[in-house]
Design a protein around this motif. Structure first.
Motif, PDB file in Angstrom:
ATOM      1  N   LEU A   1       0.820  -1.214   0.000  1.00  0.00           N
ATOM      2  CA  LEU A   1       0.000   0.000   0.000  1.00  0.00           C
ATOM      3  C   LEU A   1       0.851   1.259   0.000  1.00  0.00           C
ATOM      4  O   LEU A   1       0.402   2.325  -0.430  1.00  0.00           O
ATOM      5  N   LEU A   2       2.088   1.156   0.489  1.00  0.00           N
ATOM      6  CA  LEU A   2       2.956   2.333   0.481  1.00  0.00           C
ATOM      7  C   LEU A   2       3.301   2.773  -0.938  1.00  0.00           C
ATOM      8  O   LEU A   2       3.693   3.917  -1.157  1.00  0.00           O
ATOM      9  N   ALA A   3       3.137   1.878  -1.905  1.00  0.00           N
ATOM     10  CA  ALA A   3       3.342   2.269  -3.308  1.00  0.00           C
ATOM     11  C   ALA A   3       2.317   3.308  -3.737  1.00  0.00           C
ATOM     12  O   ALA A   3       2.571   4.098  -4.655  1.00  0.00           O
ATOM     13  N   LEU A   4       1.148   3.316  -3.088  1.00  0.00           N
ATOM     14  CA  LEU A   4       0.127   4.326  -3.368  1.00  0.00           C
ATOM     15  C   LEU A   4       0.308   5.558  -2.496  1.00  0.00           C
ATOM     16  O   LEU A   4       0.000   6.672  -2.903  1.00  0.00           O
ATOM     17  N   VAL A   5       0.795   5.371  -1.294  1.00  0.00           N
ATOM     18  CA  VAL A   5       0.970   6.477  -0.348  1.00  0.00           C
ATOM     19  C   VAL A   5       2.139   7.368  -0.770  1.00  0.00           C
ATOM     20  O   VAL A   5       2.069   8.597  -0.654  1.00  0.00           O
ATOM     21  N   HIS A   6       3.203   6.782  -1.260  1.00  0.00           N
ATOM     22  CA  HIS A   6       4.383   7.548  -1.681  1.00  0.00           C
ATOM     23  C   HIS A   6       4.096   8.274  -2.995  1.00  0.00           C
ATOM     24  O   HIS A   6       3.641   7.669  -3.966  1.00  0.00           O
ATOM     25  N   ASP A   7       4.393   9.568  -3.028  1.00  0.00           N
ATOM     26  CA  ASP A   7       4.128  10.388  -4.217  1.00  0.00           C
ATOM     27  C   ASP A   7       5.328  10.298  -5.161  1.00  0.00           C
ATOM     28  O   ASP A   7       6.204  11.176  -5.176  1.00  0.00           O
ATOM     29  N   LEU A   8       5.368   9.233  -5.947  1.00  0.00           N
ATOM     30  CA  LEU A   8       6.534   8.941  -6.770  1.00  0.00           C
ATOM     31  C   LEU A   8       6.806  10.013  -7.814  1.00  0.00           C
ATOM     32  O   LEU A   8       7.963  10.277  -8.161  1.00  0.00           O
ATOM     33  N   ASN A   9       5.760  10.642  -8.332  1.00  0.00           N
ATOM     34  CA  ASN A   9       5.956  11.669  -9.369  1.00  0.00           C
ATOM     35  C   ASN A   9       6.822  12.820  -8.891  1.00  0.00           C
ATOM     36  O   ASN A   9       7.495  13.475  -9.686  1.00  0.00           O
ATOM     37  N   LEU A  10       6.804  13.101  -7.595  1.00  0.00           N
ATOM     38  CA  LEU A  10       7.496  14.286  -7.087  1.00  0.00           C
ATOM     39  C   LEU A  10       8.930  14.016  -6.659  1.00  0.00           C
ATOM     40  O   LEU A  10       9.605  14.929  -6.168  1.00  0.00           O
ATOM     41  N   VAL A  11       9.398  12.774  -6.827  1.00  0.00           N
ATOM     42  CA  VAL A  11      10.811  12.499  -6.528  1.00  0.00           C
ATOM     43  C   VAL A  11      11.542  11.966  -7.768  1.00  0.00           C
ATOM     44  O   VAL A  11      12.655  11.443  -7.666  1.00  0.00           O
ATOM     45  N   ARG A  12      10.911  12.124  -8.919  1.00  0.00           N
ATOM     46  CA  ARG A  12      11.589  11.709 -10.158  1.00  0.00           C
ATOM     47  C   ARG A  12      12.883  12.521 -10.316  1.00  0.00           C
ATOM     48  O   ARG A  12      12.909  13.719 -10.078  1.00  0.00           O
TER      49      ARG A  12
END
Length: 564
Positions: free
Chosen positions: A522-533
């Motif tokens: 579920l942390l894959a959804l919680v973490h805002d991956l777009n903003l650490v590219r």
């Protein structure tokens, strides 16, 4: 320059290309004396004011606040600092002043015109108000967070597929279908006056600013549950960059005239009143647009009729609706309560009017009003209604109030309630950022049984350190007078999360890279991956995005058919 264009539009004489700024803020001859616990008298010659505070002020803050009151408030009036009050530069968040319709201190509101809160029920397509199920709901809440993120525009990193204008007409139905064209006419007047090029399509231009919360301040989108476990969207935002552009123009115009220190008078005051009403309407519309966009993404009810009907039938507000069914003010939670800006209350029986200006505070009539006060994330918010049909004071748009020609007064004899709009900061975002880690955030969310997005820009808003506890705010709310009230507990919390500080982005990226998605998918959804590219190696980012999309696909299949 937009300020020079505004002066020309309003018929002012030509002015210098360089605006003059009044640097000497302090008022000569000002004397402050104690007039009881947390009450002070402010004197300048024969003129005097009263200052009441629900917070403890140090000497420097008291001095600054006293000069603000003496410079900006009508002589003889009472200024009030609410329980969430704190100093921010040369203004105080949580300050309520009287003002005169012919003299408006626009810098007190500044760029965040119309900032406020809106509450929208979460309803399925069959008209049933969704409620939280007993047990562990983290999976569903994580899915909702991901849907919020992909529904809202964020800075220059908007998700694909967004249609900013799609929900505008639907949102306007909350105020009545006939008002959309009137409002667009007013927005056209405002944009033309400050020389903004909208390409001949005012609706299309405004759409650029729709469906976004904004990264400034404490703007957020939460899903919360009331004491009956019913879900609501809680949206906090302002007039976005539209308000900032208009404020910039009128602030320049004020400084370039004899009015000085961003005090609008005469034609500038008349313009600001109209511009404020139009921008405040945009802020209210946009908050509903954000909620409708998220509900649409979740496969839930999005029609104005369906949501308003559910709102009236809700256990939370049904008693207020039943007691005063024909007063539209009972439904103001749907439209949204404004914190930053102009409020005008009229007493038709006495033909009097009271003008109120607030910065991070609320003023509502006891006649039939609703209010939301945001607490820190996890603790949620408090929603309440005041319904006293005998109260003669009603709220009207400021331009409309000025046109009535009523006699201005400085007090409403208890007919108006003043309160803070939220928990209030205990320290700056920069200080909080230095004292916090992303692990702290995850632990806080776990402790409060909620899901919150992990992104670089939320570190400075760590609820455990940045905001006052709810107990300090709740004791100052008029809940004993409220017809109904509920403590809404946060279940899902989203902020835009953008951050331009490289070290914070890298700190967030390091936290994400240290997380095992196989152990906690579920942390894959919680973490805002777009903003650490860019801060995470490309191959690892691809693996994490693939995991996110896999989990999202599984939950989409599980929840969307179930709730559609």
């Amino acid at each position: 320059m937009s300020g020079a264009c505004l002066l020309k539009t309003l018929g002012y004489d030509e002015h210098s290309d360089v605006a003059k700024t009044e640097l000497a803020f302090e008022v000569d001859g000002l004397v402050v004396t104690s007039d009881g616990p947390s009450v002070w008298r402010i004197d300048v010659g024969l003129s005097s004011w009263r200052l009441e505070s629900k917070v403890v002020l140090n000497d420097d803050d008291l001095k600054m606040c006293a000069h603000i009151v003496a410079r900006m408030a009508p002589v003889g009036s009472t200024a009030r600092l609410q329980a969430d009050a704190h100093r921010a530069g040369t203004v105080f968040i949580g300050l309520v002043l009287n003002f005169e319709d012919t003299r408006i201190p626009v810098n007190l509101v500044s760029a965040d015109i119309g900032c406020g809160l809106t509450l929208v029920p979460v309803v399925d397509r069959q008209g049933r108000h969704l409620t939280e199920k007993p047990g562990d709901n983290k999976e569903y809440h994580s899915y909702v967070l991901a849907c919020i993120r992909r529904s809202l525009k964020r800075g220059k990193i908007a998700e694909k597929g967004l249609t900013p204008n799609e929900f505008l007409k639907q949102a306007s139905a909350f105020y009545g279908d006939s008002e959309l064209e009137t409002w667009l006419h007013e927005m056209t007047y405002v944009l033309d006056s400050v020389g903004i090029d909208y390409g001949g399509d005012v609706l299309g231009y405004i759409g650029r600013f729709c469906q976004s919360l904004g990264s400034s301040g404490n703007h957020f989108f939460e899903v919360a549950v009331d004491k009956h476990d019913a879900y609501y969207c809680v949206v906090h935002s302002g007039s976005r960059a539209l308000g900032a552009m208009v404020y910039s123009a009128i602030a320049w115009a004020c400084r370039a005239t004899a009015d000085g220190y961003e005090i609008a008078t005469g034609a500038l005051a008349e313009f600001y009143t109209r511009a404020y009403d139009a921008l405040n309407k945009f802020a209210k519309l946009n908050r509903v647009i954000c909620a409708v966009a998220v509900l649409d993404n979740l496969g839930l009810e999005t029609s104005a009729h369906g949501l308003r009907d559910a709102f009236k039938k809700s256990k939370l507000f049904a008693p207020a609706v039943a007691e005063c069914p024909d007063d539209p003010a009972v439904m103001e939670l749907m439209g949204g309560l404004t914190h930053n800006g102009l409020k005008s209350f009229v007493n038709d029986a006495d033909r009097t009017v009271m003008y109120v200006m607030s910065k991070g505070a609320i003023a509502v009539s006891r006649r039939a009003s609703s209010a939301i006060v945001a607490l820190r994330a996890g603790e949620g918010c408090v929603a309440f209604t005041l319904v006293d049909p005998c109260c003669p004071w009603r709220e009207v748009p400021t331009a409309q109030a000025a046109a009535l020609g009523y006699t201005p007064v400085l007090e409403a004899n208890g007919g108006i309630v003043f309160a803070g709009h939220g928990a209030g900061r205990t320290q700056s975002a920069t200080q909080t950022e230095k004292q916090s880690s992303f692990q702290d955030l995850e632990e806080f969310f776990e402790q409060h049984d909620m899901v919150g997005n992990i992104a670089p820009g939320v570190l400075g808003d760590n609820p455990a350190k940045a905001y006052k506890p709810s107990a300090e705010i709740l004791q100052h709310l008029p809940l004993d007078d409220a017809c109904t009230w509920s403590y809404l507990r946060t279940r899902v919390a989203h902020k835009e999360g953008l951050c331009y500080k490289r070290h914070v982005v890298e700190q967030c990226a390091a936290h994400i890279q240290a997380t095992d998605y196989e152990a906690n998918r579920l942390l894959a959804l919680v973490h805002d991956l777009n903003l650490v590219r860019g801060a995470v190696p490309e191959d690892e980012m691809e693996r994490r995005v693939a995991k996110r999309d896999e989990v999202m696909g599984q939950l989409e299949a599980k929840y969307r058919p179930h709730i559609a």
